[in-house]
Design an enzyme around this catalytic site. Structure first.
Site: not given
Ligand code: PLP
Length: 380
Positions: A70, A150, A176, A194-196, A232, A319
């Site tokens: 993301g 988030n 989110q 974002s996938a996770h 790739t 983060c």
């Molecule tokens: N943006 C938001 C609102 C998020 O909550 C997060 C991750 O917590 C990100 C961006 C970053 O995503 P990634 O962990 O895939 O870099």
């Protein structure tokens, strides 16, 4: 019992995702650019995932760029648009409660000479729409506002912002929001996902770029991803991402309902059994997040106490909490919370796997942890 309530930080991969990725690594290891059958098989899986992800966003397949996360999607949108539209204007408008993937990129752009205006929020993290409207002028080339916050789960009115953006490109960080709210009709020009966060693999993201938007190529090389991002393809990651989206969107409403039920039950239980709390999430927030300040406690200590009972929560965004000396949540501060109120904040974040039975267990342990902390700290 293990109760995982940190799904905004990351989610447990669906088993089907892991299996699809294993198959990709073991059996379909060809390079998608190779001309032989093994290459073709890989190309097919990448194509299939791109189609699934495009559909989930109401986009065309040629409007999706696969990225590594993301953060890369956000950075690419901000830097790409700022640099390619420099001659059209110098102003960027965003909010004070964005993820660092947007805020830090904005700081870099400020150093490059761009003017960035940061719009404030109210006590439930709702954007000041009057200020936003005033801020967007003819010089504004980019507006970037997240779909769902988030830390609080507040849903931002992206459609409404689309109607007032003038000549600017509208980007939304939907990391989110993806899989929790409808993004097909949000009318943003660019969307980061974002996938996770939706039971896919870590280190895998995508950026939707509306057809016609001029984004500079940012990784030069073999010309993959329509020339925007050479290299790739991460075939197992893309395969896993596609599988996660396929599963998550198969019963979108059922998943969101399960999250909402667990969230509602926990919220009602907290209100009934624990006094002196501030609910920082709005009533109409996303089903995935509930942020509560337990006054007279420290969120970090509560987190570790709950951890001993195998309950996993967060004090804010993962983060920002791992940055030593970074201090308190910029989101809760922007909402006007006092330092003591921020200190006692806990974020519970849900997936469809959470149950009411789990919430009974959490409520029991949470009430005990808060009471013990307050007794030791002689709160009231
Ligand atoms: N943006 C938001 C609102 C998020 O909550 C997060 C991750 O917590 C990100 C961006 C970053 O995503 P990634 O962990 O895939 O870099």
């Amino acid at each position: 019992m293990l109760v995982y309530l940190d799904n905004s930080a990351t989610t447990r991969q669906y088993d089907e995702v892991t299996e699809a990725m294993m198959r990709s690594m073991r059996d379909y290891y060809g390079n998608p650019s190779s001309l032989h059958t093994l290459g073709y098989e890989s190309e097919k899986t990448v194509k299939n995932a791109r189609r699934i992800i495009a559909q989930s966003l109401g986009a065309g397949e040629d409007e999706i760029i696969f990225t590594s996360c993301g953060t890369e999607s956000d950075n690419t949108a901000l830097y790409g648009i700022a640099h390619s539209r420099r001659r059209q204007g110098n102003k960027i408008v965003t909010s004070r409660v964005e993820h660092p993937a947007v805020l830090e990129a904005c700081k870099v752009l400020e150093k490059e000479g761009f003017q960035v205006e940061y719009i404030g929020v109210d006590s439930k993290c709702r954007l000041d729409m009057d200020a936003l409207k005033r801020a967007i002028d003819d010089d504004t080339i980019l507006v970037s506002v997240m779909s769902v916050n988030n830390e609080t789960g507040t849903i931002m009115p992206i459609q409404e912002i689309a109607a007032m953006k003038k000549n600017a490109i509208l980007h939304t960080d939907a990391v989110q929001g993806y899989g929790k709210i409808d993004l097909k009709h949000c009318r943003a020009d660019m969307i980061s996902v974002s996938a996770h966060k939706i039971h896919g693999p870590k280190g895998m993201g995508a950026l939707y770029v509306k057809k016609g938007i001029n984004l500079p190529a940012y990784l030069a090389g073999g010309g993959q991803e329509r020339g925007y991002r050479s290299g790739t393809e991460n075939v197992p990651g893309i395969t896993g991402f596609g599988k996660a989206v396929e599963i998550a969107f198969r019963d979108f409403n059922g998943r969101v309902r399960a999250m909402a039920e667990a969230r509602r039950y926990l919220l009602d239980g907290i209100n009934d059994s624990i006094r002196d709390v501030i609910i920082n999430s709005p009533e109409d927030g996303a089903a995935s997040v509930l942020n509560v300040s337990f006054l007279g406690t420290r969120g970090e200590v509560l987190l570790h106490t709950l951890e001993q009972d195998r309950i996993f929560v967060s004090t804010g965004s993962a983060c920002s909490s791992n940055k030593k000396g970074k201090g308190q949540s910029h989101v809760l501060a922007a909402m006007g919370l006092k330092p003591k109120e921020i200190e006692g904040a806990i974020r519970f974040s849900f997936s469809e796997f959470n149950t009411v039975k789990e919430m009974d267990y959490v409520l029991d342990r949470l009430e005990k942890a808060v009471t013990r902390f307050r007794r030791l700290g002689s709160f009231r």
